[in-house]
Design a protein around this motif. Sequence first.
Motif, short mmCIF file in Angstrom:
data_model
loop_
_atom_site.label_atom_id
_atom_site.label_comp_id
_atom_site.label_asym_id
_atom_site.label_seq_id
_atom_site.Cartn_x
_atom_site.Cartn_y
_atom_site.Cartn_z
N ILE A 1 11.23 -9.12 -21.46
CA ILE A 1 10.75 -9.06 -23.13
C ILE A 1 11.80 -8.75 -23.87
CG2 ILE A 1 9.30 -7.77 -24.78
CD1 ILE A 1 7.25 -7.51 -22.40
N GLY A 2 12.67 -8.09 -23.60
CA GLY A 2 13.95 -7.55 -24.56
C GLY A 2 15.12 -8.61 -24.66
N SER A 3 15.30 -9.72 -23.55
CA SER A 3 16.12 -10.74 -23.53
C SER A 3 15.45 -11.75 -24.51
CB SER A 3 16.15 -11.02 -22.24
OG SER A 3 16.69 -10.27 -21.61
N VAL A 4 14.10 -11.92 -24.45
CA VAL A 4 13.38 -12.90 -25.37
C VAL A 4 13.53 -12.67 -26.55
CG1 VAL A 4 11.17 -14.05 -25.98
CG2 VAL A 4 11.83 -13.82 -23.54
N LEU A 5 13.34 -11.34 -27.11
CA LEU A 5 13.43 -10.66 -28.54
C LEU A 5 14.93 -11.00 -29.08
CD1 LEU A 5 11.13 -7.61 -28.45
CD2 LEU A 5 10.75 -9.65 -29.70
N PHE A 6 15.79 -10.52 -28.30
CA PHE A 6 17.25 -10.45 -28.75
C PHE A 6 17.59 -11.89 -28.80
CE2 PHE A 6 21.85 -10.93 -27.79
CZ PHE A 6 22.41 -9.85 -28.74
N LEU A 7 17.50 -12.85 -27.68
CA LEU A 7 17.99 -14.27 -28.02
C LEU A 7 17.16 -15.23 -28.82
CD1 LEU A 7 18.53 -14.99 -24.13
CD2 LEU A 7 20.10 -14.39 -25.66
N TYR A 8 15.87 -15.02 -29.31
CA TYR A 8 15.27 -15.59 -30.19
C TYR A 8 15.49 -15.27 -31.76
CZ TYR A 8 11.08 -17.19 -33.02
OH TYR A 8 10.31 -17.77 -34.09
N ASN A 9 15.96 -14.06 -31.89
CA ASN A 9 16.27 -13.54 -33.19
C ASN A 9 17.84 -13.79 -33.34
OD1 ASN A 9 13.76 -11.97 -34.58
ND2 ASN A 9 13.79 -11.41 -32.49
N LEU A 10 18.57 -13.70 -32.26
CA LEU A 10 19.86 -14.32 -32.42
C LEU A 10 20.10 -15.48 -32.76
CD1 LEU A 10 23.00 -13.26 -32.18
CD2 LEU A 10 22.65 -13.80 -29.81
N PHE A 11 19.06 -16.53 -32.41
CA PHE A 11 19.38 -18.04 -32.48
C PHE A 11 18.88 -18.15 -34.21
CE2 PHE A 11 17.30 -21.91 -33.18
CZ PHE A 11 18.41 -22.76 -33.09
N ASP A 12 17.85 -17.33 -34.60
CA ASP A 12 17.50 -17.53 -36.14
C ASP A 12 18.71 -16.94 -37.04
OD1 ASP A 12 15.12 -18.45 -35.37
OD2 ASP A 12 13.95 -16.72 -35.88
N VAL B 1 22.10 -17.09 -36.16
CA VAL B 1 23.23 -17.90 -36.13
C VAL B 1 22.83 -19.38 -36.64
CG1 VAL B 1 24.36 -16.46 -34.62
CG2 VAL B 1 23.08 -18.48 -33.86
N GLU B 2 21.63 -19.85 -36.55
CA GLU B 2 21.23 -21.05 -36.91
C GLU B 2 21.67 -21.59 -38.18
OE1 GLU B 2 17.34 -23.84 -36.75
OE2 GLU B 2 16.98 -21.72 -37.26
N GLY B 3 22.37 -22.81 -38.02
CA GLY B 3 22.91 -23.42 -39.28
C GLY B 3 24.36 -22.98 -39.38
N SER B 4 25.04 -22.29 -38.60
CA SER B 4 26.32 -21.77 -38.76
C SER B 4 27.08 -22.08 -37.77
CB SER B 4 26.17 -20.19 -38.87
OG SER B 4 26.25 -19.66 -37.64
N PRO B 5 28.54 -22.12 -37.90
CA PRO B 5 29.46 -22.48 -36.85
C PRO B 5 29.06 -21.73 -35.30
CG PRO B 5 30.44 -22.35 -38.78
CD PRO B 5 29.16 -21.86 -39.00
N LEU B 6 28.40 -20.58 -35.46
CA LEU B 6 28.34 -19.74 -34.44
C LEU B 6 27.19 -20.39 -33.39
CD1 LEU B 6 28.63 -16.18 -35.90
CD2 LEU B 6 30.17 -17.26 -34.37
N GLU B 7 26.36 -21.30 -34.15
CA GLU B 7 25.22 -21.87 -33.20
C GLU B 7 25.82 -22.75 -32.12
OE1 GLU B 7 21.53 -24.66 -33.90
OE2 GLU B 7 22.62 -24.24 -35.86
N ILE B 8 26.87 -23.15 -32.44
CA ILE B 8 27.45 -23.89 -31.19
C ILE B 8 27.90 -23.03 -29.93
CG2 ILE B 8 29.47 -25.44 -30.51
CD1 ILE B 8 29.42 -26.40 -33.38
N LEU B 9 28.46 -21.71 -30.25
CA LEU B 9 28.73 -20.86 -29.30
C LEU B 9 27.54 -20.34 -28.78
CD1 LEU B 9 31.59 -18.82 -31.02
CD2 LEU B 9 31.82 -20.46 -29.30
N TYR B 10 26.41 -20.14 -29.54
CA TYR B 10 25.37 -19.62 -28.74
C TYR B 10 24.50 -20.82 -27.69
CZ TYR B 10 20.01 -18.47 -28.57
OH TYR B 10 19.10 -18.03 -28.09
#
Length: 242
Positions: free
Chosen positions: A220-231, A233-242
């Motif tokens: 659950i913690g991983s899903v919450l962290f990764l889901y919100n982290l994608f939101d 960095v989405e649309g930024s250069p960091l999205e490629i790193l993600y």
Amino acid sequence: MNQPANKQEALSEILRLAKAFEICADEISAGLIPMADKTQKSTGSVVTRVFGYLGGVFVLAGIGTYIAMFWPEMNSFTRVLVTFGSGFVCYILGVIAMKDKAKHSRMVAPLLLIGALLQPSGLFVAIHEWFNSGNDPRYAALFVFGTIGLQQFFTFRTLKHWIMLFFTVAYGMIFTGTLMDLINIPYIYAGLAIGTSLLCIAYSISKTPYHRTAGLWYFIGSVLFLYNLFDWVEGSPLEILY
């Protein structure tokens, strides 16, 4: 070494060896039990536990069915009684059974589970029937999950059962998320904070005797962290790193 000539000499030899190698009576008894008996005992323990959980599910389903059938005909007191009252009684019975583990150990988990699920529902019903939460259910959620979360936490501190620890973390997470939403913290930062906290909590739990729930909180913690982290960095250069 000469073989004992009779039963008395054999017993004396067993006692001599037991004293010499500090072998206790329980270890001797365990060695005398055939492997088939051990396997049968282990299988019986698993079956008993499964039936215990099934019994808890049937009790919970029966209470839910009764509530659904007669809910429109109940007054406010009866509605609170069959929801919160049932949950609180199961909680008390679970605590009593926990203190007498030898006789009622199989009853503890189902009773605590039913109590932890029904009590919040009953408090929501009580607030709806008797109080005015200002038409904002978040205040009711803060009270309900904060109260039951503290109950589970202090009971866990005393009785040390993994179900209480599980619901302490679960209701604490819901309370924290509701509070962050109430003070208008952006959901991305709230999700990152809660996800990171759950990962840290899961790591701590994994180092304790109650590690059976750590895997779920890691997920659950991983899903919450990764889901919100994608939101984030989405649309930024960091999205490629993600």
